[in-house]
Design an enzyme around this catalytic site. Structure first.
Site, PDB file in Angstrom:
ATOM      1  CE  LYS A 152      23.790  69.034  65.553  1.00 11.74           C
ATOM      2  NZ  LYS A 152      23.793  70.350  64.846  1.00 11.74           N
TER       3      LYS A 152
ATOM      4  N   GLY B  27      20.514  71.285  71.292  1.00  9.76           N
ATOM      5  CA  GLY B  27      19.659  72.466  71.322  1.00  9.76           C
ATOM      6  C   GLY B  27      20.428  73.737  71.598  1.00  9.76           C
TER       7      GLY B  27
ATOM      8  CB  SER C 117      21.303  65.570  65.931  1.00  4.53           C
ATOM      9  OG  SER C 117      21.480  66.896  65.486  1.00  4.53           O
TER      10      SER C 117
ATOM     11  CB  THR D 272       8.757  78.281  65.944  1.00  2.79           C
ATOM     12  OG1 THR D 272       8.829  79.272  64.916  1.00  2.79           O
ATOM     13  CG2 THR D 272       7.719  78.659  66.980  1.00  2.79           C
TER      14      THR D 272
ATOM     15  NE  ARG E 294      19.447  65.592  60.941  1.00  2.00           N
ATOM     16  CZ  ARG E 294      18.627  64.542  61.030  1.00  2.00           C
ATOM     17  NH1 ARG E 294      18.078  64.050  59.939  1.00  2.00           N
ATOM     18  NH2 ARG E 294      18.361  63.991  62.198  1.00  2.00           N
TER      19      ARG E 294
ATOM     20  CE  LYS F 295      13.968  33.939  51.168  1.00  2.00           C
ATOM     21  NZ  LYS F 295      14.808  32.988  50.376  1.00  2.00           N
TER      22      LYS F 295
ATOM     23  CG  HIS G 101       5.339  30.012  48.310  1.00  2.00           C
ATOM     24  ND1 HIS G 101       5.878  29.537  49.480  1.00  2.00           N
ATOM     25  CD2 HIS G 101       6.398  30.402  47.528  1.00  2.00           C
ATOM     26  CE1 HIS G 101       7.202  29.634  49.425  1.00  2.00           C
ATOM     27  NE2 HIS G 101       7.534  30.133  48.255  1.00  2.00           N
TER      28      HIS G 101
ATOM     29  CB  SER H  23      14.098  36.556  54.529  1.00  2.00           C
ATOM     30  OG  SER H  23      14.705  35.553  53.751  1.00  2.00           O
TER      31      SER H  23
END
Length: 651
Positions: free
Chosen positions: A46, A48, A131, A221, A250, A404, A459, A489
């Site tokens: 992985k 290249g 990868s 490419t 990918r 929170k 709050h 949270s």
């Protein structure tokens, strides 16, 4: 843990894939007959490999470049140790091209006489890891490990195909004098493919015309390769790859690891790899945009006049890019040489160097939230009538927080300070009665006739509190917490709070809502900045969640002093002891498990979750952390509160 024998076996300390290679075949490789014209492409998986296979095939085969030959890469550049198609390697016409993941010490002996060419391509190990992880999900010959954290630990320990990335790269580099070898990195190929193609041609003694080089670069490419049936490896038989779960090729990017690795995982990775990597002479790029932004920054410094000319004339960004191209990149070092970045790349990256506000944050559903004077409240829970004129007593105490941020904790501490029956356990009154919510009178209490001192939680932003608070009569305790822990949270809390929108499972989208202030209590920055910038209007004490975690006793004493409450040492000890997270979580008066099912789905989790500092690192990826900083950092630097971002910083 050890990988399953079904998927890997070891030969001379190196992991191979069974069913694709045998001990007997591997033993013959040491004496594999080498020709002077042979070319070996060596990589860690992985890194290249397929890309470079394709480039070498394009360089060597005109029929590949002009599309007249339909020969795929597995025939053009077969695997030395994995002879999948049972080719007769000995009789192949020269020049023979081979690909391999072998470590230096298992390569054929003939390679060591510097007769043949070796091209070694390395890639930054974090992108390799990510990868590799995704590839294991599509490969039917690799063990699938669902949990990325477990897969990462295997990778760090070298318990994967091809063993340790560090050992592989270090091995080949430290023995480079034994081989006729060219080292390339995946990142420099991404940065300037044409330059690397020319470097390969020069190393291999292949002379191509400008037009032929253009053809190689164009067809190498990522998008062209992915669409090319000769190059995309989708010709592999069904027993090797499950194409329904993904493709061999990918993304082909630099820095994608940031979208998978959490900050904690990144720190863990660095703790294992960093020391040895610093000794490698190969310098890796960890995010392609970082280098391009640095290049652009340098170009800008050397092209002020050109930019001023473009800006004055009102030309577009593309013209500005063209102006920048007047300057070469020799100042950037060997990685750039005298090459120039394409205009399109400059245009794209100039944009990414600036904080980009994504458009993912959507308006919250009216079913769950509504706005009052620009502030988001939970639907069905809030009663705002007459709050502005709510009568304040001198003895009133208000706990104010952004959600929170340690609200329940501070409710508990103040209740323990003010009520002996709470401290000694003789009274079984829960926090919703001890310190009810000002704007959410859940139990329909008669706030006006409550006994003094009245304790309220809220709050509310500074501009919506009762007017009477502004004459500095009542006391306000404002507790704030680092916003990354607040975000994480809040995300988990939304999943268990029936009254909130828990339909959004994606943390990234929730984060965008949080950054845009499209959540309960609106924007964290506005809330904290608002209260602090108007501090002179109130009799107020500021505390941070992190300083309470670091030295709870000191904060309890600070609160007692602010509230004018004198406690004995023993009483202070009792407050501190019962205000610890574990004690609170087990205390039915304090843990909010008393909330009814129409408020809280207790099967999904508890109101009190972890109570730590730095847990954001276990949820936020590196990319998400950078995105967060790009939005919050500038305004946060102007806040006088200094936040702690990791529990280890408190020690």
């Amino acid at each position: 843990m050890q990988p399953a024998e079904k998927y890997l076996f070891t030969y001379k300390g190196f992991y191979f894939q069974p069913d694709m290679a045998s001990m007997e075949y591997l033993e013959t490789l040491e004496d594999f007959e080498i020709r002077d014209s042979d070319v070996f492409l060596v990589t860690y998986p992985k890194s290249g490999t397929i890309w470079t296979q394709n480039i070498l095939s394009l360089i060597y085969h005109e029929g590949h470049r002009d599309g007249t030959e339909k020969v795929d890469l597995l025939d053009r550049v077969p695997w030395l140790e994995y002879n999948i198609r049972n080719m007769d390697y000995i009789s192949r016409p020269s020049p023979r091209l081979f690909a391999s993941h072998l470590p230096y010490y298992l390569a054929p002996k003939g390679l060591r006489n510097r007769r043949v060419k070796v091209v070694y391509v390395a890639r930054n190990p974090k992108d390799v890891l990510v990868s590799y992880y995704h590839f294991s999900k599509t490969s039917l010959k690799l063990e699938e490990v669902e949990d990325f954290g477990i897969f990462m630990e295997r990778f760090l320990a070298g318990k994967v195909l091809a063993n340790s990335w560090l050992d592989h790269v270090e091995g080949w580099y430290s023995h480079r004098d034994d081989f006729d070898i060219l080292f390339l990195t995946y990142e420099e190929m991404k940065k300037n493919l044409r330059s690397c193609v020319l470097k390969l041609c020069n190393f291999l003694g292949k002379r191509l015309t400008e037009k032929e080089v253009d053809a190689v670069v164009d067809q190498a490419t990522f998008n062209k390769m992915k669409a090319d049936p000769r190059a995309n490896y989708e010709f592999l038989p069904p027993g090797l790859i499950d194409l329904s779960r993904g493709h061999f090729l990918r993304k082909g990017t630099v820095g994608d690891w940031k979208n998978t690795m959490t900050v904690t995982q990144n720190e863990r990775f660095d703790s294992v790899f960093k020391e040895r990597m610093e000794k490698l002479p190969i310098k890796f790029c960890w995010d392609i945009n970082d280098e391009l932004c640095a290049a652009i920054s340098m170009l800008k410094r050397h092209s002020t006049l050109a930019m001023m000319e473009v800006l004055r004339s009102g030309h577009s960004l593309s013209v500005l890019s063209d102006k920048l191209l007047l300057f070469d990149l020799t100042a950037l070092g060997d990685s750039a040489g005298s090459t120039r970045f394409p205009t399109a790349s400059l245009t794209r990256v100039i944009g990414t160097c600036k904080p980009t506000h994504h458009d993912k944050a959507m308006q919250p559903h009216e079913k769950h939230l509504f706005t009052y004077k620009g502030f988001y409240f939970p639907a069905e829970l809030v009663s705002l009538d007459s709050l502005e004129d709510f009568e304040i007593r001198d003895s009133d105490i208000f706990i104010v927080t952004y959600p929170k941020s340690g609200t329940v904790w501070t409710q508990n501490i103040l209740s323990l300070i003010l009520h002996e029956g709470h401290r000694d356990g003789t009274e079984h009154i829960d926090l919703l009665d001890r310190a009810p919510w000002l704007e959410a009178n859940v139990r329909n209490m008669d706030y006006v006739n409550r006994l003094s001192p009245r304790l309220f939680a809220s709050h509310l932003p500074y501009y919506l509190v009762p007017k009477g608070l502004r004459n500095r009569r009542g006391k306000v305790v404002y507790v704030t917490r680092n916003p990354k822990d607040v975000l994480v949270s809040c995300y988990h809390f939304y999943k268990i709070a029936v009254t909130f929108d828990d339909e959004e499972e994606d943390f990234g989208i929730f984060m965008e809502r949080f950054l845009a202030g499209k959540v309960v209590a609106s924007l964290w920055l506005d809330h904290v900045e608002g209260w602090y910038s108007h501090r002179d209007d109130f009799n107020i004490l500021f505390l941070t969640y992190e300083e309470m975690k670091k030295d709870l006793r000191s904060c309890v004493l600070k609160l007692c002093n602010f509230l004018g409450k004198r406690l004995t040492e023993k009483e202070v000890d009792a407050v501190v002891d019962q205000a610890t997270f574990n004690k609170m979580k087990a205390d039915p008066r304090a843990n909010y498990d008393f909330l009814p099912a129409n408020f809280m789905d207790h099967s999904k989790g508890h109101f009190l979750r972890k109570g730590t500092v730095g847990d954001w690192k276990n949820t936020m990826t590196v990319a998400q952390s950078e995105r967060f900083d790009s939005v919050f950092k500038e305004r946060m630097e102007k806040l006088p509160m200094k936040f702690c971002w990791d529990m280890s910083d408190l020690l």
